[in-house]
Design a protein around this motif. Structure first.
Motif, PDB file in Angstrom:
ATOM      1  N   HIS A  75       0.856  -1.188   0.000  1.00 45.89           N
ATOM      2  CA  HIS A  75       0.000   0.000   0.000  1.00 45.89           C
ATOM      3  C   HIS A  75       0.896   1.244   0.000  1.00 45.89           C
ATOM      4  O   HIS A  75       1.694   1.442   0.918  1.00 45.89           O
ATOM      5  N   GLN A 189     -12.053   1.547   2.063  1.00 45.99           N
ATOM      6  CA  GLN A 189     -11.753   0.550   1.032  1.00 45.99           C
ATOM      7  C   GLN A 189     -12.299  -0.821   1.418  1.00 45.99           C
ATOM      8  O   GLN A 189     -12.839  -1.551   0.577  1.00 45.99           O
ATOM      9  N   ALA A 190     -12.181  -1.162   2.701  1.00 51.01           N
ATOM     10  CA  ALA A 190     -12.697  -2.452   3.171  1.00 51.01           C
ATOM     11  C   ALA A 190     -14.209  -2.525   2.996  1.00 51.01           C
ATOM     12  O   ALA A 190     -14.755  -3.566   2.589  1.00 51.01           O
ATOM     13  N   ALA A 192     -15.963  -0.833   0.780  1.00 53.99           N
ATOM     14  CA  ALA A 192     -16.230  -0.894  -0.658  1.00 53.99           C
ATOM     15  C   ALA A 192     -16.005  -2.304  -1.187  1.00 53.99           C
ATOM     16  O   ALA A 192     -16.792  -2.827  -1.999  1.00 53.99           O
ATOM     17  N   ASP A 193     -14.945  -2.948  -0.717  1.00 55.11           N
ATOM     18  CA  ASP A 193     -14.660  -4.327  -1.142  1.00 55.11           C
ATOM     19  C   ASP A 193     -15.753  -5.272  -0.679  1.00 55.11           C
ATOM     20  O   ASP A 193     -16.159  -6.183  -1.419  1.00 55.11           O
ATOM     21  N   ALA A 194     -16.205  -5.072   0.553  1.00 55.86           N
ATOM     22  CA  ALA A 194     -17.260  -5.932   1.098  1.00 55.86           C
ATOM     23  C   ALA A 194     -18.559  -5.768   0.322  1.00 55.86           C
ATOM     24  O   ALA A 194     -19.296  -6.722   0.082  1.00 55.86           O
ATOM     25  N   SER A 196     -18.833  -4.933  -2.790  1.00 60.37           N
ATOM     26  CA  SER A 196     -18.720  -5.404  -4.167  1.00 60.37           C
ATOM     27  C   SER A 196     -18.624  -6.929  -4.278  1.00 60.37           C
ATOM     28  O   SER A 196     -18.483  -7.464  -5.370  1.00 60.37           O
ATOM     29  N   GLN A 199     -13.773 -10.831  -1.503  1.00 56.70           N
ATOM     30  CA  GLN A 199     -12.453 -10.293  -1.862  1.00 56.70           C
ATOM     31  C   GLN A 199     -11.687 -11.290  -2.690  1.00 56.70           C
ATOM     32  O   GLN A 199     -11.717 -12.503  -2.450  1.00 56.70           O
ATOM     33  N   ARG A 200     -11.026 -10.766  -3.682  1.00 49.84           N
ATOM     34  CA  ARG A 200     -10.172 -11.626  -4.489  1.00 49.84           C
ATOM     35  C   ARG A 200      -8.830 -11.794  -3.815  1.00 49.84           C
ATOM     36  O   ARG A 200      -8.299 -10.851  -3.261  1.00 49.84           O
ATOM     37  N   LYS A 201      -8.282 -12.983  -3.893  1.00 47.32           N
ATOM     38  CA  LYS A 201      -6.981 -13.264  -3.291  1.00 47.32           C
ATOM     39  C   LYS A 201      -5.933 -13.422  -4.376  1.00 47.32           C
ATOM     40  O   LYS A 201      -6.229 -13.844  -5.479  1.00 47.32           O
TER      41      LYS A 201
END
Length: 201
Positions: A75, A189-190, A192-194, A196, A199-201
């Motif tokens: 990051h 961001q967390a 927004a990811d949740a 959408s 989460q992709r790994k």
């Protein structure tokens, strides 16, 4: 009304740690030798000065150590923050060591137990988990450091250490602001990811 508000504002400003009296007569140790009334001879410390120097260096050493560890983050804001804190705390540590040596204050070596545990925890984490744990720890540590600096400014005896604390406080407050901003962005961001999906790994 404006005059009253201005007066109250100036009173609050002058009461802040940055405007505190240097050479605090009320905090002088009983055996303090005076250069002039209320002004101790240089390089005389009270209990607050000695404890401040030891705690500040312990924290500063940890900031450099975990900051170097945080450079592994992918990051950009974390890496930039870590680099900034490593540079600023390294410089502050060097300055404090010089002042402590002049005052004959013994200083700790290496990480204390609390920061050893934090480092061990961080070493096991990666990615977003590492970033969040690191920046949360930075917020806590910088809040403690702000309180420590304000305590020295208000309660210390050695003028050089008080000036060091006063000069260092704005930098630490800036670090704290940066850390809080970064944590807010990580939280956004967390979310927004949740929202959408997985989460992709």
């Amino acid at each position: 009304m404006r005059v009253l508000a201005t007066t109250l504002g100036l009173t609050a400003l002058c009461a802040s740690p940055l405007f505190a009296q240097i050479g605090n007569p009320a905090g002088n140790a009983p055996d303090t030798l005076m250069d002039s009334p209320g002004q101790p001879i240089p390089h005389q410390t009270n209990y607050q000065d000695r404890l401040f120097a030891q705690l500040f260096l312990a924290g500063g050493t940890a900031e450099v150590d975990v900051g170097n560890l945080a450079k592994k983050s992918s990051h950009s804001a974390i890496k930039e923050f870590a680099s900034r804190t490593v540079d600023d705390h390294s410089a502050a540590n060097v300055k404090l060591k010089s002042l402590a040596e002049a005052d004959k204050i013994p200083l700790p070596q290496g990480l204390d137990d609390e920061h050893k545990q934090l480092r061990a925890k961080l070493e096991k984490l990666e990615g977003a988990s590492f970033d969040l744990a690191y920046i949360s720890g930075q917020i806590t540590d910088h809040q403690k450091t702000v309180q420590l600096l304000e305590w020295e400014i208000g309660s210390g005896q050695d003028a050089d250490l008080q000036h060091f604390a006063s000069d260092t406080l704005p930098t630490v407050l800036e670090h704290l602001r940066m850390a809080r901003d970064i944590k807010a962005k990580l939280a956004s961001q967390a979310l927004a990811d949740a929202a959408s999906g997985p989460q992709r790994k």
